[in-house]
Scaffold this motif. Structure first.
Motif, PDB file in Angstrom:
ATOM      1  N   ASP A  40       0.726  -1.245   0.098  1.00 12.89           N
ATOM      2  CA  ASP A  40       0.105  -0.211  -0.075  1.00 12.89           C
ATOM      3  C   ASP A  40       0.958   1.411  -0.070  1.00 12.89           C
ATOM      4  N   PRO A  41       0.463   2.497  -0.141  1.00 12.96           N
ATOM      5  CA  PRO A  41       1.176   3.742  -0.545  1.00 12.96           C
ATOM      6  C   PRO A  41       2.193   4.040   0.747  1.00 12.96           C
ATOM      7  N   GLU A  42       1.577   3.780   2.016  1.00 11.58           N
ATOM      8  CA  GLU A  42       2.023   4.114   3.041  1.00 11.58           C
ATOM      9  C   GLU A  42       3.285   3.172   3.246  1.00 11.58           C
ATOM     10  N   SER A  43       3.086   1.953   3.162  1.00 11.33           N
ATOM     11  CA  SER A  43       4.257   0.707   3.247  1.00 11.33           C
ATOM     12  C   SER A  43       5.226   0.993   2.096  1.00 11.33           C
ATOM     13  N   ALA A  44       4.820   1.177   0.943  1.00  6.64           N
ATOM     14  CA  ALA A  44       5.743   1.702  -0.148  1.00  6.64           C
ATOM     15  C   ALA A  44       6.532   2.603  -0.015  1.00  6.64           C
ATOM     16  N   ALA A  45       5.887   3.641   0.771  1.00  7.05           N
ATOM     17  CA  ALA A  45       7.172   5.092   0.702  1.00  7.05           C
ATOM     18  C   ALA A  45       8.306   4.600   1.624  1.00  7.05           C
ATOM     19  N   LEU A  46       7.947   3.918   2.644  1.00  8.17           N
ATOM     20  CA  LEU A  46       9.097   3.393   3.693  1.00  8.17           C
ATOM     21  C   LEU A  46       9.849   2.597   2.933  1.00  8.17           C
ATOM     22  N   VAL A  47       9.453   1.415   2.403  1.00 14.45           N
ATOM     23  CA  VAL A  47      10.263   0.379   1.592  1.00 14.45           C
ATOM     24  C   VAL A  47      11.049   0.994   0.474  1.00 14.45           C
ATOM     25  N   THR A  48      10.377   1.707  -0.266  1.00 14.63           N
ATOM     26  CA  THR A  48      11.116   2.301  -1.561  1.00 14.63           C
ATOM     27  C   THR A  48      12.082   3.233  -0.954  1.00 14.63           C
ATOM     28  N   ASP A  49      11.851   3.974   0.027  1.00  9.63           N
ATOM     29  CA  ASP A  49      13.145   5.068   0.320  1.00  9.63           C
ATOM     30  C   ASP A  49      14.087   4.397   0.944  1.00  9.63           C
ATOM     31  N   ALA A  50      14.081   3.074   1.745  1.00 12.87           N
ATOM     32  CA  ALA A  50      15.055   2.392   2.117  1.00 12.87           C
ATOM     33  C   ALA A  50      15.860   1.542   1.198  1.00 12.87           C
ATOM     34  N   MET A  51      15.249   0.961   0.169  1.00 16.57           N
ATOM     35  CA  MET A  51      15.851   0.287  -1.237  1.00 16.57           C
ATOM     36  C   MET A  51      16.636   1.422  -1.949  1.00 16.57           C
TER      37      MET A  51
ATOM     38  N   ARG B 160      17.943   4.001  -0.634  1.00 11.94           N
ATOM     39  CA  ARG B 160      19.294   4.476  -0.083  1.00 11.94           C
ATOM     40  C   ARG B 160      20.193   3.411  -0.406  1.00 11.94           C
ATOM     41  N   VAL B 161      19.953   2.189  -0.380  1.00 10.20           N
ATOM     42  CA  VAL B 161      20.745   1.060  -0.591  1.00 10.20           C
ATOM     43  C   VAL B 161      21.418   1.054  -2.058  1.00 10.20           C
ATOM     44  N   THR B 162      20.595   1.462  -3.191  1.00 13.69           N
ATOM     45  CA  THR B 162      20.840   1.094  -4.472  1.00 13.69           C
ATOM     46  C   THR B 162      21.129   2.514  -5.315  1.00 13.69           C
ATOM     47  N   SER B 163      20.743   3.622  -4.519  1.00 11.40           N
ATOM     48  CA  SER B 163      20.778   4.932  -5.454  1.00 11.40           C
ATOM     49  C   SER B 163      21.922   5.307  -5.989  1.00 11.40           C
ATOM     50  N   PRO B 164      23.272   5.054  -5.757  1.00 15.48           N
ATOM     51  CA  PRO B 164      24.330   5.504  -6.464  1.00 15.48           C
ATOM     52  C   PRO B 164      24.559   4.550  -7.615  1.00 15.48           C
ATOM     53  N   ARG B 165      23.898   3.549  -7.941  1.00 18.20           N
ATOM     54  CA  ARG B 165      23.709   2.842  -9.220  1.00 18.20           C
ATOM     55  C   ARG B 165      22.930   3.400 -10.165  1.00 18.20           C
ATOM     56  N   ARG B 166      22.181   4.358  -9.837  1.00 21.46           N
ATOM     57  CA  ARG B 166      20.923   4.921 -10.512  1.00 21.46           C
ATOM     58  C   ARG B 166      21.137   6.337 -10.699  1.00 21.46           C
ATOM     59  N   GLY B 167      22.487   7.050 -10.713  1.00 16.81           N
ATOM     60  CA  GLY B 167      22.465   8.316 -10.797  1.00 16.81           C
ATOM     61  C   GLY B 167      21.921   8.856  -9.538  1.00 16.81           C
ATOM     62  N   GLY B 168      21.665  10.253  -9.717  1.00 12.04           N
ATOM     63  CA  GLY B 168      21.057  11.033  -8.467  1.00 12.04           C
ATOM     64  C   GLY B 168      22.269  11.960  -7.902  1.00 12.04           C
ATOM     65  N   VAL B 169      21.999  12.611  -6.708  1.00  2.00           N
ATOM     66  CA  VAL B 169      23.007  13.686  -6.114  1.00  2.00           C
ATOM     67  C   VAL B 169      24.204  13.176  -6.162  1.00  2.00           C
ATOM     68  N   ARG B 170      25.300  14.319  -6.228  1.00  5.22           N
ATOM     69  CA  ARG B 170      26.735  14.082  -5.927  1.00  5.22           C
ATOM     70  C   ARG B 170      26.768  14.472  -4.588  1.00  5.22           C
ATOM     71  N   PHE B 171      27.408  13.462  -3.695  1.00  4.68           N
ATOM     72  CA  PHE B 171      27.705  13.467  -2.420  1.00  4.68           C
ATOM     73  C   PHE B 171      28.704  14.329  -1.999  1.00  4.68           C
ATOM     74  N   VAL B 172      28.466  15.125  -1.181  1.00  5.92           N
ATOM     75  CA  VAL B 172      29.624  16.026  -0.661  1.00  5.92           C
ATOM     76  C   VAL B 172      30.294  15.462   0.522  1.00  5.92           C
ATOM     77  N   ASP B 173      29.830  14.678   1.516  1.00  3.53           N
ATOM     78  CA  ASP B 173      29.959  14.137   2.721  1.00  3.53           C
ATOM     79  C   ASP B 173      31.226  12.888   2.154  1.00  3.53           C
TER      80      ASP B 173
ATOM     81  N   LEU C 121      17.983  -7.381  -2.328  1.00  3.84           N
ATOM     82  CA  LEU C 121      17.772  -8.456  -1.775  1.00  3.84           C
ATOM     83  C   LEU C 121      18.555  -8.770  -0.427  1.00  3.84           C
ATOM     84  N   ASP C 122      19.677  -8.529  -0.771  1.00  3.19           N
ATOM     85  CA  ASP C 122      20.829  -8.671   0.244  1.00  3.19           C
ATOM     86  C   ASP C 122      20.355  -7.684   1.658  1.00  3.19           C
ATOM     87  N   ALA C 123      20.162  -6.474   1.159  1.00  7.76           N
ATOM     88  CA  ALA C 123      19.870  -5.417   2.216  1.00  7.76           C
ATOM     89  C   ALA C 123      18.324  -5.923   2.928  1.00  7.76           C
TER      90      ALA C 123
END
Length: 458
Positions: free
Chosen positions: A209-220, A222-235, A257-259
């Motif tokens: 459901d949308p509420e669950s998907a928002a949390l799970v999608t954000d977690a996934m 964070r695990v995989t985002s560097p593979r798909r472009g996105g922001v450049r990290f300064v830290d 899956l491992d995450a």
């Protein structure tokens, strides 16, 4: 009834001779032909569904042909997925009813006309029907008709999933009071199902459901985002983490899956009995004593012959996996002799106690493998001497490794040796030993340079 014959497409050679505008125009023309063909197919699907009405039972067309639902029948006949067949049936029923005195969805007339003209795809039409929903108090059929016309004007040519999103937004704009009811309806559809496959793998299928998907999608993400472009990290720490993810040999799906599995491990470790009950999840490992014992090739390769079985799973696992899992809580080894009699029933509490883990965590500060920054909460305690070979559950003989490097250690023939208070990573072949440094801030602040690697036995 004659069905129009669609001419064969031009050859690749002829296409290469076309200019850019001609080529794009030809694609648009074929899209119209396809939409018209889909409209005819949807009309047929609607009639198949009418002849397969639920109240006809086994006399209905679908069930008489061995298909449980008309959608299954359409999917089989048209060679499409069941969701695609469901869309075809939905639009087909709308098309069929539009020609009667009592159409089932008169607010869809403008969409129906677009489908028949080849201007609106079947998937988009189904998305609008589902997204707009039905009339209720405060939302009349006329309101929905105007909304349908507005959606068509805004999303022409977009894929069905984007059309569906705009249709849902249009419904929310008309019926803000019904948002909660629609949210609860989506929540009622949520599920997760694990299906064992013939090859020993297990398929995960579900709906969030949308509420669950928002949390799970954000977690996934964070695990995989560097593979798909996105922001450049300064830290620097985030940049280092992103670089490791990008160069990780695992696929993006394997990382996710491992995450997910690691999240289950962490949840089981900290659960107070509320989620998992009194007993935390445990995997029972069935293994022969002869396979678990030392073998001639273990010292050189890190692997052993034989196999073990995880209770409830159909595929065998290696002895190396058993030894790796024996290093962590949540695994219950059950050892058999050659007569299939149980020799030993391991205990999930047989390993390092919470107090021992606290001491090891304070000493190691995280995964000891050089370059890894996994924190202690993501790590497992590894016996540097296999428990199955008589290794002791002492603080000095346990080190922190993240799940990924724990598997890597066991599966690549590497091992860790302790000399006094120092730990060394030993690799197969002629690779020199590598000293493992604590990740604890106090150890880094101490400033002692690594000492030369001593001569260690293989």
């Amino acid at each position: 009834m004659a069905v129009p014959v669609v001419p064969a497409g031009p050859s690749p050679g002829a296409l290469r001779a076309l200019g850019d505008e001609e080529l794009m125009g030809l694609q648009r023309e074929f899209a119209v032909v396809r939409r018209r063909a889909d409209a005819g197919s949807a009309a047929v699907a609607g009639e198949l569904a009418r002849r397969s009405a639920r109240d006809l039972g086994f006399q209905g067309l679908a069930q008489s042909q061995g298909d449980r639902t008309p959608e299954n029948l359409v999917a089989r006949l048209a060679g499409v997925s069941v969701p695609e067949a469901r869309a075809m049936v939905s639009v087909g029923e709308t098309l069929e009813s539009a020609a009667t005195d009592t159409p089932v969805a008169p607010w869809m007339d403008v969409v129906t006309a677009g489908v028949l003209a080849g201007e609106v795809g079947v998937g988009a039409a189904a998305a609008i029907r589902v997204g707009l929903g039905e009339p209720v108090d405060g939302v009349s059929p006329e309101d929905l008709a105007r909304a349908a016309e507005k959606v068509l004007a805004e999303v022409g040519g977009l894929p069905p999933e984007k059309v569906a999103r705009r249709a849902r937004e249009a419904r929310d704009e008309l019926d803000a009071a019904g948002v909660l009811e629609r949210e609860l309806a989506l929540r009622d559809k949520r599920y997760l199902k694990l299906t064992p496959q013939d090859d020993g793998m297990t398929r995960i299928v579900g709906l969030l459901d949308p509420e669950s998907a928002a949390l799970v999608t954000d977690a996934m993400d964070r695990v995989t985002s560097p593979r798909r472009g996105g922001v450049r990290f300064v830290d620097p720490r985030e940049q280092d983490r992103a670089d490791r993810i990008i160069t990780d040999p695992r696929t993006t799906g394997q990382l996710a899956l491992d995450a997910f599995v690691q999240m289950i491990r962490l949840a089981a470790a900290v659960d107070d009995g509320t989620l998992f009950g009194v007993k935390a999840p445990a995997v029972r490992v069935h293994v022969r004593a002869t396979d678990l014992g030392p073998s001639a090739d273990t010292a050189s390769s890190g692997r052993a012959g034989g196999a073990a079985h995880l209770e409830g799973q159909t595929a065998a696992v290696s002895i190396a996996t058993v030894r790796r899992q024996a290093c962590q809580a949540g695994y219950l080894p059950i050892v058999f002799n050659e007569h299939r009699q149980v020799l030993n029933l391991g205990r999930t509490q047989r390993l390092f106690t919470p107090a021992q883990r606290t001491a090891i965590t304070a000493r190691d500060g995280g995964c000891l493998i050089p370059g890894c920054t996994r924190p202690p909460s993501w790590c497992e305690v590894h016996h540097i001497d296999h428990w199955s070979h008589g290794g002791r559950t002492d603080i000095a003989d346990g080190v922190l490794l993240c799940h990924h490097h724990h598997m890597w250690l066991h599966d690549t023939g590497r091992h860790i040796q302790r000399r006094d208070a120092d730990y060394w990573l030993i690799s197969p072949g002629d690779a020199p030993p590598v000293q493992l440094e604590s990740k604890h801030p106090l150890a880094r602040d101490h400033g002692e340079p690594p000492r030369a690697a001593p001569r260690l036995g293989r």
